[in-house]
Design a protein around this motif. Structure first.
Motif, PDB file in Angstrom:
ATOM      1  N   LEU A  77       0.839  -1.212   0.000  1.00  0.00           N
ATOM      2  CA  LEU A  77       0.000   0.000   0.000  1.00  0.00           C
ATOM      3  C   LEU A  77       0.870   1.257   0.000  1.00  0.00           C
ATOM      4  CD1 LEU A  77      -2.740  -1.095   2.566  1.00  0.00           C
ATOM      5  CD2 LEU A  77      -3.051  -0.749   0.115  1.00  0.00           C
ATOM      6  N   GLU A  78       2.026   1.163   0.679  1.00  0.00           N
ATOM      7  CA  GLU A  78       2.937   2.309   0.715  1.00  0.00           C
ATOM      8  C   GLU A  78       3.662   2.481  -0.619  1.00  0.00           C
ATOM      9  OE1 GLU A  78       4.284   2.528   5.393  1.00  0.00           O
ATOM     10  OE2 GLU A  78       5.195   1.010   4.105  1.00  0.00           O
ATOM     11  N   LEU A  79       3.941   1.370  -1.298  1.00  0.00           N
ATOM     12  CA  LEU A  79       4.660   1.435  -2.564  1.00  0.00           C
ATOM     13  C   LEU A  79       3.769   1.883  -3.716  1.00  0.00           C
ATOM     14  CD1 LEU A  79       6.803  -1.849  -2.355  1.00  0.00           C
ATOM     15  CD2 LEU A  79       7.644   0.484  -2.170  1.00  0.00           C
ATOM     16  N   ILE A  80       2.508   1.413  -3.702  1.00  0.00           N
ATOM     17  CA  ILE A  80       1.607   1.705  -4.833  1.00  0.00           C
ATOM     18  C   ILE A  80       0.794   2.952  -4.499  1.00  0.00           C
ATOM     19  CG2 ILE A  80      -0.227   0.765  -6.314  1.00  0.00           C
ATOM     20  CD1 ILE A  80       0.771  -2.047  -5.387  1.00  0.00           C
ATOM     21  N   LYS A  81       1.362   4.090  -4.837  1.00  0.00           N
ATOM     22  CA  LYS A  81       0.690   5.368  -4.554  1.00  0.00           C
ATOM     23  C   LYS A  81       0.767   6.244  -5.793  1.00  0.00           C
ATOM     24  CE  LYS A  81       1.171   5.929   0.450  1.00  0.00           C
ATOM     25  NZ  LYS A  81       1.811   6.725   1.524  1.00  0.00           N
ATOM     26  N   THR A  82      -0.388   6.465  -6.399  1.00  0.00           N
ATOM     27  CA  THR A  82      -0.504   7.437  -7.500  1.00  0.00           C
ATOM     28  C   THR A  82      -1.792   8.215  -7.275  1.00  0.00           C
ATOM     29  OG1 THR A  82      -1.779   5.989  -8.959  1.00  0.00           O
ATOM     30  CG2 THR A  82       0.629   5.816  -9.094  1.00  0.00           C
ATOM     31  N   GLU A  83      -1.996   9.198  -8.128  1.00  0.00           N
ATOM     32  CA  GLU A  83      -3.241   9.980  -8.039  1.00  0.00           C
ATOM     33  C   GLU A  83      -4.427   9.181  -8.559  1.00  0.00           C
ATOM     34  OE1 GLU A  83      -3.422  12.914  -6.596  1.00  0.00           O
ATOM     35  OE2 GLU A  83      -1.271  12.815  -6.168  1.00  0.00           O
ATOM     36  N   ASN A  84      -4.139   8.126  -9.318  1.00  0.00           N
ATOM     37  CA  ASN A  84      -5.187   7.299  -9.924  1.00  0.00           C
ATOM     38  C   ASN A  84      -5.578   6.199  -8.931  1.00  0.00           C
ATOM     39  OD1 ASN A  84      -6.775   5.639 -11.522  1.00  0.00           O
ATOM     40  ND2 ASN A  84      -5.555   6.007 -13.358  1.00  0.00           N
ATOM     41  N   LYS A  85      -6.635   6.435  -8.148  1.00  0.00           N
ATOM     42  CA  LYS A  85      -7.038   5.543  -7.062  1.00  0.00           C
ATOM     43  C   LYS A  85      -7.458   4.169  -7.586  1.00  0.00           C
ATOM     44  CE  LYS A  85      -6.513   8.792  -3.996  1.00  0.00           C
ATOM     45  NZ  LYS A  85      -5.352   8.757  -3.107  1.00  0.00           N
ATOM     46  N   VAL A  86      -8.194   4.163  -8.727  1.00  0.00           N
ATOM     47  CA  VAL A  86      -8.685   2.888  -9.276  1.00  0.00           C
ATOM     48  C   VAL A  86      -7.494   2.012  -9.695  1.00  0.00           C
ATOM     49  CG1 VAL A  86     -10.076   1.817 -11.081  1.00  0.00           C
ATOM     50  CG2 VAL A  86     -10.824   3.958 -10.037  1.00  0.00           C
ATOM     51  N   LEU A  87      -6.557   2.625 -10.410  1.00  0.00           N
ATOM     52  CA  LEU A  87      -5.368   1.874 -10.835  1.00  0.00           C
ATOM     53  C   LEU A  87      -4.588   1.359  -9.628  1.00  0.00           C
ATOM     54  CD1 LEU A  87      -3.587   1.012 -13.274  1.00  0.00           C
ATOM     55  CD2 LEU A  87      -2.279   3.090 -12.888  1.00  0.00           C
ATOM     56  N   ASN A  88      -4.528   2.187  -8.589  1.00  0.00           N
ATOM     57  CA  ASN A  88      -3.845   1.762  -7.353  1.00  0.00           C
ATOM     58  C   ASN A  88      -4.444   0.463  -6.822  1.00  0.00           C
ATOM     59  OD1 ASN A  88      -2.349   4.052  -7.529  1.00  0.00           O
ATOM     60  ND2 ASN A  88      -3.214   5.076  -5.741  1.00  0.00           N
ATOM     61  N   LYS A  89      -5.790   0.427  -6.807  1.00  0.00           N
ATOM     62  CA  LYS A  89      -6.479  -0.758  -6.262  1.00  0.00           C
ATOM     63  C   LYS A  89      -6.197  -1.995  -7.109  1.00  0.00           C
ATOM     64  CE  LYS A  89     -10.275   1.688  -3.990  1.00  0.00           C
ATOM     65  NZ  LYS A  89     -11.724   1.938  -3.956  1.00  0.00           N
ATOM     66  N   VAL A  90      -6.270  -1.825  -8.432  1.00  0.00           N
ATOM     67  CA  VAL A  90      -6.035  -2.966  -9.340  1.00  0.00           C
ATOM     68  C   VAL A  90      -4.634  -3.518  -9.149  1.00  0.00           C
ATOM     69  CG1 VAL A  90      -5.829  -3.655 -11.764  1.00  0.00           C
ATOM     70  CG2 VAL A  90      -7.718  -2.175 -11.050  1.00  0.00           C
ATOM     71  N   ILE A  91      -3.642  -2.627  -9.191  1.00  0.00           N
ATOM     72  CA  ILE A  91      -2.242  -3.068  -9.066  1.00  0.00           C
ATOM     73  C   ILE A  91      -2.000  -3.679  -7.687  1.00  0.00           C
ATOM     74  CG2 ILE A  91       0.182  -2.346  -9.127  1.00  0.00           C
ATOM     75  CD1 ILE A  91      -1.097  -2.189 -11.844  1.00  0.00           C
ATOM     76  N   THR A  92      -2.583  -3.082  -6.648  1.00  0.00           N
ATOM     77  CA  THR A  92      -2.390  -3.591  -5.276  1.00  0.00           C
ATOM     78  C   THR A  92      -2.936  -5.004  -5.137  1.00  0.00           C
ATOM     79  OG1 THR A  92      -2.561  -1.333  -4.392  1.00  0.00           O
ATOM     80  CG2 THR A  92      -2.868  -3.141  -2.836  1.00  0.00           C
ATOM     81  N   VAL A  93      -4.160  -5.217  -5.660  1.00  0.00           N
ATOM     82  CA  VAL A  93      -4.794  -6.553  -5.560  1.00  0.00           C
ATOM     83  C   VAL A  93      -3.946  -7.592  -6.291  1.00  0.00           C
ATOM     84  CG1 VAL A  93      -6.772  -7.929  -6.309  1.00  0.00           C
ATOM     85  CG2 VAL A  93      -7.131  -5.707  -5.224  1.00  0.00           C
ATOM     86  N   TYR A  94      -3.548  -7.265  -7.509  1.00  0.00           N
ATOM     87  CA  TYR A  94      -2.779  -8.227  -8.309  1.00  0.00           C
ATOM     88  C   TYR A  94      -1.401  -8.490  -7.690  1.00  0.00           C
ATOM     89  CZ  TYR A  94      -6.250  -8.065 -12.070  1.00  0.00           C
ATOM     90  OH  TYR A  94      -7.397  -8.182 -12.800  1.00  0.00           O
ATOM     91  N   ALA A  95      -0.766  -7.435  -7.179  1.00  0.00           N
ATOM     92  CA  ALA A  95       0.545  -7.591  -6.541  1.00  0.00           C
ATOM     93  C   ALA A  95       0.438  -8.461  -5.283  1.00  0.00           C
ATOM     94  CB  ALA A  95       1.130  -6.232  -6.189  1.00  0.00           C
ATOM     95  N   ALA A  96      -0.637  -8.221  -4.500  1.00  0.00           N
ATOM     96  CA  ALA A  96      -0.842  -9.007  -3.275  1.00  0.00           C
ATOM     97  C   ALA A  96      -1.045 -10.486  -3.600  1.00  0.00           C
ATOM     98  CB  ALA A  96      -2.042  -8.464  -2.504  1.00  0.00           C
ATOM     99  N   LEU A  97      -1.829 -10.761  -4.661  1.00  0.00           N
ATOM    100  CA  LEU A  97      -2.064 -12.153  -5.070  1.00  0.00           C
ATOM    101  C   LEU A  97      -0.765 -12.820  -5.550  1.00  0.00           C
ATOM    102  CD1 LEU A  97      -5.494 -11.853  -6.928  1.00  0.00           C
ATOM    103  CD2 LEU A  97      -5.038 -13.192  -4.875  1.00  0.00           C
TER     104      LEU A  97
END
Length: 1093
Positions: A77-97
């Motif tokens: 969550l600390e690494l994936i930070k951009t102004e694009n909240k939706v993209l943040n969520k997508v990348i975070t979920v996939y990275a976590a998996l």
């Protein structure tokens, strides 16, 4: 607290006159000089200790080790930070998996694979008793329960990954899209999903191939039936038994029936509550198929090529993904299916782990029988035939492969040494880093290729149950050595590699950032706004931000996912995208270099092929040239130890380790160490007994092995022991020589010679036996002599001048025969001479025994500091008030010291004692006939000289009976009898030896004169006669001279320089002096008395 203002005196410090810079430079130079001196000092210390520290090569022995793998301290969550909240969520979920999948894979590879593989190991059939199988399975149930939970978790993760991907790629045009997915391909997600499916597939294969596990499971179930019929006998409550039986049935159905993978892909992926639709999602189906084909395209190009990195593992994942796609969507791309099967012609089998080999064609046909029916049977059959052909071809080409890789790896090692030894130049820093990066990657590629050849070939032989030839075994073992050599190279230069890796990762990150920066500028410069373009820009910004930091797994994963979004809409040109992909692949490799090298060079699989070890050792012994390669093989054999620690079927994994340790050591002893010991012993024996001509030792005929090379090896570490070949062989020889010397003491000289030869030829430091020694020729025993003293004095030849060790001497006499001869042909003078010699030999024996006793006493007493001042230990112990046992020990010690002191001091005048005892008897009136004994000595000496010459001449004859070269017993006997009779002066008055000398010299001068006369007349026959006469006279004179010297030496022992009267006079004078001194002492005492009163 108020801040004090600076004094005006210090104001000048603010003026920069350059002095501070000069001081700083001076201090910096001094500090630099100190560092250089300190570094050189440390290097000297390291060099001095190098022999002791660096004797053994073992990664686990490093007291300090440098770990290169960086660990991420920040959360996703600390690494994936951009102004694009939706993209943040997508990348975070996939990275976590993806991170979850990596954790599950690591857990499977370390814990569950090894736990299953090593089940049943460590206990031989002979050592197992009835009931052991059930006990092992009983211990293993908890492990199977953990495996069941693990598999369930894998199912959940697979379900979640599919749902998350399906939610992104929706075909329903009415429902809003989370992000625009046109041109977005999360290939990384499918690769990770493929890895997880590979884990499940591998578990199936391990269990399916594990006959022991299944047998023990069946026996355990039978045991439960017995318990069920009579639970009270086993102390188990019946109500607890039924749930346990249900639990076992669940474990059997989930794990042991070979359906772990099948159950995963047959899950209900469509949500029943109207959630995510999967099977009817055509967009997702197309994306799924597209990703599989994209991954396959990358894999197919490199599979089986020298640049292959991990394509085989990905191919297994592709097959799993393809079957999952078929199971969900029920559609088959026949062309792609055929392409997957065609790979089997290039790669007929793949090693999943350890000795588990996987055949892709069998898997695809079994999991997709409907699709297999559409293919030609001949083509399917051709794949199996090709597998056998592949094995035959590989067996034939193995030797060439070994030679090629030997050259490749040697060349690569030279490059490593060269490039890492050079100092990096700042003007060519980037170029140097690129070169180092390429060399590191080349080493990894060699390791991967060699590892693949070894595993595939060995496991194919085992799977197809075909015997390996010795040539193939030797070749494969050579490859194992090369594999460990690569690992050793990285390990040995680990400090320089560590330094280089950090710079290379930064350099690669810099290249990637430059590439992304160019693309980002291109996106910003385009003023057309759209959400898709915003996603691209956000993804590129995310990739940039993540790359600005350590190259951890999480960061590289996020970059990979971000670029999946950021590369759409032709953000990168084709000529830009490919270099970026290459840079990212290099970054992956370099960042995990040590871990990847360790994985590829891990030879844990050798445990399952340890049957090759005896053949390998036989080869090492036979060749003997490069014995140092043993270090590499033992390093490879140690690799399975960490895996063994996950065994759960035994009371402790230590039992398994001990069993393995014992097995390897028995093989080593039988096939190398014992053979080496026997060969060295044989060589030493044959070398010492070359005169016997026992064997043909011509090296041109029988060959030659330089076994000394084994003794230059550093000790090999295996488990908790050091295998020192030099020490092992030395101990064997010491033990053998000692034991055989105790059995046959007369062979001590032979074994002493063999010890010396072992030191000279092989550099072995042998231990002295410290046993009582004898010589092979003498072979006499003191106790035996004392039992048969009458035989000894008649046969023993005493050597006066060479007494310790006691050598022999004989002399003989040609006698006067006028008085008659004995039946043996001896005159009376011969018999008289023999009697005198026997008396002299007895004297010599007394001296020899006394000398030997003094030698032993001196050896025993050498630890006493001062013989004149020996403390009384009993008194000291009494003073200290110590225990009774100590007092008793002290008393014994005093007794022993007293005995040793007495033995080393008394009885030195033993000859004088012998004279004093027998002289009165010899001088009695009844022996008046001996008063003229000295008169018979000259004829006796003549007799003795003739006898001596005769004995010496027999030395050169074939029949050597009666031959001798010395007999000082006669001289000792004559000297002793002359002393007993007090006739030395009478004998000396004869001037016998002087007259003999004058006679012989006179005759020799006459012969010489005649020779001069005859040489003028040149009468050859007469000259020959003269020469023989001259030679005879020389021999007789020499013998008389020897006898004279021996007699003179013998007289010294008996104090023959004084007559009996002179000795008596000396004795009287000594007695008078003693009385006088005693009288003086008493007078002084009396005169002192009045004073006292």
């Amino acid at each position: 607290m108020a801040v004090e203002t600076l004094s005006p005196d210090w104001e000048f410090d603010r003026v920069d006159d350059g002095s501070q810079k000069i001081h700083a430079e001076v201090q910096l130079k001094n500090y630099g000089k100190f560092l250089e001196e300190y570094t050189s000092q440390l290097r000297r210390i390291e060099d001095a200790l190098d022999d002791s520290i660096g004797d053994v090569w073992d990664f686990n022995l490093d007291p300090i080790a440098l770990k290169l793998l960086p660990y991420e301290q920040s959360s996703l969550l600390e690494l994936i930070k951009t102004e694009n909240k939706v993209l943040n969520k997508v990348i975070t979920v996939y990275a976590a998996l993806c991170c979850e999948i990596k954790k599950l894979k690591y857990e499977a590879e370390t814990k569950f694979y090894n736990g299953l593989l090593f089940y049943g190991e460590g206990a031989t059939d002979s050592s197992m008793v009835e009931g052991d199988c059930q006990i092992q399975m009983g211990r293993f149930i908890s492990f199977l329960q953990e495996l069941s939970c693990f598999v369930t978790r894998c199912y959940e993760v697979v379900m979640n990954v599919v749902h998350q991907l399906a939610a992104l790629y929706i075909s329903n045009k009415i429902a809003p899209k989370i992000i625009e997915t046109t041109g977005v391909h999360f290939q990384t997600m499918y690769e990770h999903l493929g890895e997880l499916l590979t884990v499940l597939l591998t578990l199936d294969e391990i269990i399916d191939n594990h006959i022991t596990l299944k047998d023990h499971w069946t026996m355990y179930k039978r045991l439960l039936k017995s318990v069920h019929h009579n639970p009270s006998k086993f102390g188990i409550q019946e109500e607890k038994l039924k749930p346990f039986e249900k639990f076992l049935l669940k474990l059997e159905g989930q794990l042991l029936d070979g359906t772990i993978f099948q159950a995963c892909i047959e899950q209900q992926f469509d949500s029943l509550n109207g959630g995510v639709s999967v099977s009817k999602n055509s967009t997702f189906a197309e994306e799924f198929a597209h990703s599989i084909r994209s991954i396959f395209a990358n894999v197919e190009a490199r599979l089986g090529e020298p640049s292959e990195i991990d394509q085989r593992d990905k191919y297994v994942g592709i097959c799993g993904l393809f079957v999952l796609h078929f199971q969900i969507f029920r559609t088959v791309d026949k062309k792609f299916y055929k392409s997957l099967l065609d790979i089997c012609k290039k790669v007929p089998a793949i090693t999943l782990t350890a000795n588990i080999i996987w055949f892709p064609d069998n898997f695809l046909i079994q999991k997709m029988p409907a699709a297999a029916k559409l293919l030609d049977r001949k083509s399917l059959q051709a794949i199996k035939i090709h597998r056998e052909t592949f094995l035959q071809q590989k067996a034939q080409s193995l030797t060439k492969d070994v030679q090629s890789y030997y050259v490749f790896v040697s060349s690569w090692m030279m490059k490593m040494e060269s490039i890492l030894s050079k100092e990096q130049r700042m003007d060519k820093f980037a170029e140097d880093l690129t070169n180092r990066c390429n060399v590191f990657i080349q080493g990894f590629l060699y390791a991967y290729s060699i590892s693949t050849i070894i595993k595939t070939t060995m496991n194919l032989y085992m799977s197809m149950q075909k015997p390996m030839t010795k040539t193939s075994v030797k070749a494969l073992c050579r490859l194992v050595e090369l594999l460990k050599a690569i690992e050793h190279m990285f390990y040995r230069r680990s400090m320089v590699v560590a330094d280089s890796v950090s710079h290379i990762t930064q350099h690669l990150q810099h290249q990637a950032l430059n590439s992304i920066s160019v693309a980002k500028k291109r996106v910003i410069s385009d003023k057309k706004y759209s959400e898709q373009r915003l996603d691209v820009l956000s993804a590129l910004v995310l990739a940039e931000n993540t790359l600005n930091g350590p190259s951890t797994k999480q960061r590289r994963l996020i970059v990979s996912l971000a670029l999946s979004v950021g590369t759409q809409m032709k953000t990168f040109k084709d000529e830009e995208l490919f270099p970026l992909q290459v840079v990212m692949k290099k970054l992956d490799l370099i960042s995990e270099l040590r871990e990847r090298i360790r994985t590829q060079c891990d030879c844990c699989f050798l445990y399952w092929h340890r049957a090759v070890f005896p053949i390998y050792l036989d080869d090492v012994y036979e060749s003997a040239v490069d014995a140092a390669r043993l270090h590499y093989m033992f390093s490879a054999l140690r690799d399975c130890v960490p895996a063994m620690m996950h065994a759960r079927h035994l009371e402790s994994y230590e039992i398994l380790l001990d069993s393995y340790d014992k097995e390897i050591m028995e093989i080593l002893n039988e096939h190398l160490l014992d053979k080496l010991c026997k060969e060295i012993e044989k060589d030493l024996r044959l070398s010492v007994h070359t005169h016997l001509k026992l064997d043909d030792r011509n090296p041109f005929k029988v060959g030659m092995k330089d076994l000394a090379l084994f003794f230059s090896l550093n000790p090999i570490r295996f488990f908790d022991r050091f295998i020192d070949i030099r020490a092992y062989v030395t101990h064997y020889l010491d033990k053998t020589f000692y034991n055989l010397t105790t059995v046959a003491l007369h062979d001590w000289a032979t074994y002493s010679e063999m010890r010396n030869l072992a030191t000279q030829r092989y550099g072995l430091v042998m231990t002295e036996a410290h046993l009582p020694s004898q010589t092979l020729e003498q072979g006499l025993d003191v106790l035996e002599i004392m039992r048969n003293i009458h035989i000894f004095v008649s046969r023993y030849l005493y050597n006066l001048n060479n007494q310790y060790p006691f050598e022999r001497a004989e002399k003989f006499n040609r006698g006067i025969r006028k008085l008659g001869i004995t039946p043996e042909g001896q005159s009376y003078l011969d018999q008289f001479r023999q009697l005198i010699s026997q008396i002299g030999n007895a004297m010599g024996y007394v001296r020899m025994i006394r000398s030997g006793g003094l030698h032993c006493s001196s050896n025993a007493i050498r630890f006493v500091p001062d013989l004149e001042d020996i403390v009384n230990f009993e008194e000291l112990v009494k003073e200290e008030g110590l225990a009774e046992e100590t007092l008793k020990a002290a008393r014994h010690l005093d007794s022993v010291l007293s005995d040793h002191t007495r033995n080393s001091a008394e009885g030195t005048e033993y000859f004088k004692m012998l004279v004093d005892v027998f002289a009165p008897e010899f001088r009695r009136p009844k022996n008046i006939h001996l008063r003229n004994f000295y008169i018979i000595v000259p004829p006796l000496t003549l007799n003795f000289v003739e006898h001596s010459i005769s004995c010496k001449e027999k030395l050169n004859k074939k029949n050597k009976i009666g031959a001798a070269f010395t007999d000082d017993g006669f001289a000792m006997g004559v000297a002793y009898i002359l002393k007993l009779l007090d006739q030395y002066q009478e004998f000396d008055s004869l001037h016998w030896f002087q007259s003999v000398r004058e006679k012989y010299l006179k005759e020799m001068r006459a012969v010489a004169k005649q020779q001069n006369v005859q040489s003028a007349s040149q009468d050859e026959k007469l000259l020959q006669t003269m020469n023989l006469t001259q030679k005879r006279l020389d021999v007789y004179l020499q013998e008389f001279e020897l006898l004279y010297f021996s007699l003179s030496s013998a007289r010294i022992f008996f104090r023959a320089d004084k007559t009996a009267a002179e000795e008596n006079q000396e004795k009287k004078e000594k007695e008078e002096e003693t009385k006088a001194s005693n009288g003086d002492l008493s007078d002084s005492t009396v005169s002192a008395d009045p004073v006292v009163k």
